[in-house]
Structures are given as structure tokens and as C-alpha cells.
Write an enzyme that holds these catalytic residues in place. Structure first.
Site, PDB file in Angstrom:
ATOM      1  N   HIS A  47     -31.283  -9.629 -22.892  1.00 10.48           N
ATOM      2  CA  HIS A  47     -31.191  -8.919 -21.607  1.00 10.48           C
ATOM      3  C   HIS A  47     -30.093  -9.613 -20.814  1.00 10.48           C
ATOM      4  CE1 HIS A  47     -32.062  -6.614 -18.125  1.00 10.48           C
ATOM      5  NE2 HIS A  47     -32.811  -7.498 -17.494  1.00 10.48           N
TER       6      HIS A  47
ATOM      7  N   GLU B 297     -56.895  13.792 -17.175  1.00 11.38           N
ATOM      8  CA  GLU B 297     -55.782  14.717 -16.959  1.00 11.38           C
ATOM      9  C   GLU B 297     -54.487  14.016 -16.541  1.00 11.38           C
ATOM     10  OE1 GLU B 297     -55.679  17.784 -17.817  1.00 11.38           O
ATOM     11  OE2 GLU B 297     -57.781  17.743 -18.438  1.00 11.38           O
TER      12      GLU B 297
END
Length: 329
Positions: free
Chosen positions: A108, A227
Site C-alpha cells: 500500500h 433484507e
């Protein structure tokens, strides 16, 4: 389209006779170190003596060393500690032992791009960044595959930094999947932006917002969890394998119509404007300065927000429901 580099473009012979030090046997370190070893490389690993990572390295068959000793005995030094401690590890354990012609490697670009680490001019500095966690890097390697990688060159003292980077990528399995050339700036800024606006920050807040909306409307927490969080994996898996269009082809027509007609009402012009603002904070170094200062004062904002969000109802409901899902274990 970016050029992709594969196994045929990389030569492991460039790594023969060189010792590779993995500084930090954590999230990325364990996967990369074991893959390098399995590819026939001479690998030494380092971590804090007596730490859990140190003990894990021993369990995995390594004889770990402290950073200063590992660097002195190595030719290629890959720093895989967390961003916030990299500069300190570099100053105290890595820099004193660097020798002319060594290679310094990162996965990184944060500390190089924002100037927290300034390497000497007489070494190669490059980045090989797998686009997945170390556990996936290891798992895919064992299955005969690999995780795509990014390759960036910051300093090419020997004139061989690119070839050396491709060889390193091949040794961890990256060229099996493909390697793309980038820069430290591009990798750092896109990585931070993606984490903040989509992968972590955006997704987490979207999930909580949907959950809260259903709860406030009187629906059961368990139904709201299913959901707005549980089923997200099904959708992400479809997108991962088939793209957004492919996902839409695999859900119901009702779901596709709702996606196409309502999605832009959630991600509005205001949302996109805020994304651009966040990108500017990354590009200007404002976020980097904020994060560096946050660590200097013992992370008060991070700790407070993390504690607060851990108490959210979705976490309590989720823990209960996941405990009922034996297949997750």
C-alpha cells in the site's frame, strides 16, 4: 485498457540468491510469506517478539526475527505492518540496516505517497499490492490460482525494479490472475477513496440507513436485518462474478426495475458531490494528516465512533441471527 502481466512475463530466477524479509506477519504478511516460501524463495519474517503474530509465524514453520536483524540479513524488504506504525518501524528497524542496491517493497502506498517514509536514493522502491486480504492470497495460491495485483515503481536504482516486482508478484501468485501497472499516488488515492465512499464507509452506512428506516416504520428487526444486510452477500457475489449487468440478469424483473428506477434516488447528485469532496480530501493529504494526528493522540475519534456503532441494534440482531446459521461456521 491497462496492460495485464501474467506468469509468462515474470521470471522467478531474479529472486534466486536473494533473501526476502517480510516485516509484519499480520493480515498480508502471513499469506505473502508462505506463498514466497512455497515458490522456493529464501524468506525470513519479522514481528514484535512474543506477539500473537510472532507465535503464528513460529506455528507456520518460520523462525521470526526482530525487524533490524531481519533487514540486515536480507536483500528485499517488504513492509507489511499497519499504515499507522510503518513510519516508526521503518525509522527504527528498517532504515539503519538498508544497504545499497536493496529493494524496499510495499503493498500500500500510503507512507511513501504522503512522505512519511523517504527511502535513500540508492535502493529500488516498488509496490506489489494484492487486491484482496492475505487469507485470500494464501487460499487462492493453494488452489492453484492467484489474486490480481497492482505494481508500482517509486525508485528504479538498479534498473531492474519492474522485473523484480513482477517476479515478486509471481512468487505470491499474482501473475496467475494478472498484474496491472499503476503509481503509488494512484493506488493510494483510489484505495482510500474506495474504502471510505463505497467498500466500507458507503456500504456500512447504506446498510444501517436501510435497517433504521424499516425499524422506524415498525417492521421486525430480524426481517430488516435479512433484507438490508444478510442478502447483500448474494448480490455482491453476483456482481463479483458477473458485473452489475450480470447481476441484474440474475435477479427478478421486479428487483431489476426497482434497481434502475430507485437507485439514483438514493445515490443522488448530493451524494456524488460529497464523494468528490472526500476524493479531494484524499488527494490534498487532508485525510492523511487527520489520520496521522488521530494516531498520535491515541485514536479518540476512532475509538468513540467504533464503540458507538458496535451498540447499534443491527449488531445485536445480527449476532443472534448469525448464531442460528450453522453453515456460516
Amino acid at each position: 485498457m491497462a496492460k495485464m502481466y501474467y506468469d509468462k512475463d515474470a521470471d522467478l530466477k531474479l529472486l534466486k540468491g536473494k533473501r526476502i524479509a517480510i516485516i509484519g506477519y499480520g493480515i498480508q504478511g502471513h499469506g505473502q510469506a508462505q506463498n514466497l516460501r512455497d515458490s522456493g524463495m529464501d524468506v525470513v519474517v519479522s514481528d514484535i517478539k512474543g506477539s500473537l503474530n510472532w507465535k503464528k509465524a513460529v506455528k507456520d514453520g518460520f523462525q521470526p526475527l526482530e525487524a533490524a536483524e531481519a533487514v540486515k540479513k536480507s536483500d528485499i524488504i517488504q513492509i507489511l505492518t499497519q499504515d499507522d506504525v510503518q513510519a516508526k518501524v521503518y525509522r527504527e528497524g528498517v532504515r539503519p540496516g538498508l544497504k545499497k542496491g536493496n529493494a524496499l517493497v510495499f503493498s500500500h502506498g500510503f507512507n511513501i505517497h504522503y512522505g512519511q517514509i523517504v527511502p535513500p536514493a540508492d535502493i529500488d522502491v516498488f509496490m506489489v499490492a494484492p487486491k484482496g486480504p492475505g487469507s485470500l492470497v494464501r487460499d487462492m495460491f493453494l488452489k492453484g490460482g492467484g489474486v490480481p495485483c497492482l505494481l508500482a515503481i517509486h525508485q528504479d536504482y538498479t534498473g531492474k525494479a519492474k522485473k523484480l516486482g513482477l517476479a515478486y508478484a509471481k512468487a505470491i501468485g499474482g501473475t496467475r490472475a494478472g498484474v496491472i501497472l499503476t503509481t503509488f499516488q494512484e493506488e493510494t488515492e483510489t484505495d482510500l477513496f474506495g474504502e471510505q465512499t463505497v467498500l466500507c464507509g458507503g456500504v456500512s452506512e447504506l446498510i444501517r440507513a436501510g435497517f433504521d428506516t424499516l425499524i422506524e416504520a415498525g417492521y421486525q428487526p430480524e426481517i430488516a436485518y435479512f433484507e438490508c444486510l444478510h442478502e447483500l452477500k448474494l448480490i455482491v457475489d453476483m456482481i463479483h462474478l458477473n458485473g452489475i449487468t450480470g447481476m441484474r440478469e440474475r435477479v427478478s424483473d421486479t428487483a431489476e426495475y426497482g434497481d434502475l428506477t430507485r437507485g439514483r434516488r438514493i445515490i443522488t447528485k448530493e451524494t456524488r458531490a460529497e464523494m468528490k469532496k472526500i476524493l479531494k480530501e484524499v488527494q490534498s493529504g487532508e485525510f492523511a494528516r487527520e489520520w496521522i494526528m488521530e494516531n498520535r493522540v491515541s485514536r479518540p475519534v476512532l475509538n468513540a465512533l467504533s464503540k458507538k456503532d458496535a451498540q447499534h441494534l443491527i449488531e445485536k440482531v445480527g449476532k443472534k441471527l448469525r448464531g442460528m446459521m450453522s453453515w456460516l461456521k
